[in-house]
Design an enzyme around this catalytic site. Structure first.
Site, short mmCIF file in Angstrom:
data_model
loop_
_atom_site.label_atom_id
_atom_site.label_comp_id
_atom_site.label_asym_id
_atom_site.label_seq_id
_atom_site.Cartn_x
_atom_site.Cartn_y
_atom_site.Cartn_z
N GLU A 57 7.69 45.48 30.23
CA GLU A 57 8.34 45.69 29.34
C GLU A 57 9.56 46.88 29.82
O GLU A 57 10.62 47.08 28.96
CB GLU A 57 7.53 46.86 28.44
CG GLU A 57 6.61 45.90 27.60
CD GLU A 57 5.25 45.35 28.49
OE1 GLU A 57 4.79 44.34 27.99
OE2 GLU A 57 5.34 45.84 29.36
N HIS A 126 -4.10 46.18 21.00
CA HIS A 126 -3.18 45.28 20.00
C HIS A 126 -3.16 45.68 18.57
O HIS A 126 -2.87 44.88 17.67
CB HIS A 126 -3.91 43.97 20.09
CG HIS A 126 -4.13 43.26 21.48
ND1 HIS A 126 -5.02 43.81 22.23
CD2 HIS A 126 -2.87 42.30 22.01
CE1 HIS A 126 -4.72 42.87 23.19
NE2 HIS A 126 -3.73 42.06 23.20
#
Length: 335
Positions: A57, A126
């Site tokens: 990321e 998540h």
């Protein structure tokens, strides 16, 4: 359209209109994204404009910032909001500051899309709602839509914006509206007014809230999935609640908040993220600063609990209609 289709349509429209728009991220190319939001875009526009990246990321966002400074308009997907933390330094130290530190010579017109929130039994890594962290950062804009129509218009506005925008997408709303009682949407978006999504280009101005339910007795401030929870609670409670979908958290529509609370004299704030340090605290401060002499009851927050995300008990963690109903009634009973 459902929300996934609306987001896909927004990116498709912008790629047609502007060849500087590029899309990249984890699995967004050949696979079309883990939730299929970028489906068929690589096939239509090619691998140089829609492409996959490693699971890195910090590298994804660093690349996007460089592309933006060079003149492109990158739209990157971080597969889950929980994965965005390794890129936090790039967003805070580089993207948010680039225009100011270069005296306007460079800027970062990038959009970071990321699914957020719980409701799919994704566990602790998540399911988080980290929007409050990003609203603290000057130079970033933070958006969270609640329905397909707004999602498309807001995403187009984000892509066209010359500054970095964090665009959070509530996973529970991808396929249909929610009331918070169930582990799946109550129904599809079919037939829902906000699922009427035009095919072409339209934009919804960032920083403008929407009154989704007019009322006179109490103002409810919410966004994302909680808009649907609050609408259900307002109907169930019998309270004439005005429900405001903030849509953009930074910049936030202070004028809309102030006008509503000054009229109703009461305010309930609802969000899925944990309570302490959550965005509701900022909203509470705004209401107190702008509407103190009009308040007839204490400002109330209904939020997630202050605990690491509880995978096995996530439906106990979410603010549901029952908790919002209790807050509405408490606000009405105050002297």
């Amino acid at each position: 359209m459902n929300m996934i289709q609306a987001l896909n349509s927004a990116m498709d429209v912008m790629m047609q209109r502007d060849d500087k728009v590029v899309i990249f991220g984890e699995d967004v190319g050949y696979f079309g994204g883990v939730f299929r939001a970028t489906a068929n875009l690589q096939k239509k526009y090619g691998k140089t404009r829609v492409f996959d990246t490693p699971i890195a990321e910090g590298g994804i966002l660093g690349t996007a910032i460089g592309m933006g400074a060079y003149g492109l308009r990158p739209v990157v997907e971080v597969q889950f909001a929980d994965y965005i933390y390794p890129a936090f330094d790039q967003l805070v130290s580089e993207a948010a500051r680039l225009r100011h530190r270069s005296a306007g010579e460079f800027w970062a017109p990038l959009t970071v899309r990321s699914p957020c929130g719980g409701g799919i039994f994704g566990g602790q890594t998540h399911s988080q709602s980290p929007e409050g962290i990003f609203t603290h950062v000057c130079g970033l804009k933070t958006v969270m839509p609640s329905n397909p129509h707004d999602a498309k218009g807001l995403l187009i506005a984000a892509i066209e914006d010359d500054d970095p925008v964090i665009f959070f997408e509530p996973k529970r709303l991808y396929n249909g509206p929610f009331d918070g009682h169930h582990d799946r949407p109550l129904k599809s978006w079919a037939g829902h007014p906000s699922a009427e999504v035009p095919d072409g280009h339209y934009r919804i101005e960032l920083g403008k809230a929407s009154i989704v339910r007019p009322g006179q007795d109490v103002t409810v401030l919410c966004y994302g999935t909680m808009v649907h929870v609050c609408l259900a609670a307002a109907e169930e409670s019998g309270v004439d609640a005005e429900v405001i979908d903030l849509r953009t958290l930074l910049p936030v529509d202070i004028d809309a908040i102030e006008a509503s609370v000054r009229r109703t004299g009461r305010c309930v704030i609802v969000h899925e993220a944990t309570r302490t340090g959550g965005y509701g605290a900022e909203l509470s401060a705004i209401v107190q600063e702008h509407c103190f002499w009009h308040l007839q009851a204490p400002i109330t927050r209904v939020t997630g609990w202050d605990t690491p995300y509880p995978h096995a008990l996530e439906w106990e963690y979410f603010p549901g209609p029952a908790r919002v109903v209790a807050a509405l009634k408490s606000a009405m009973e105050a002297a």
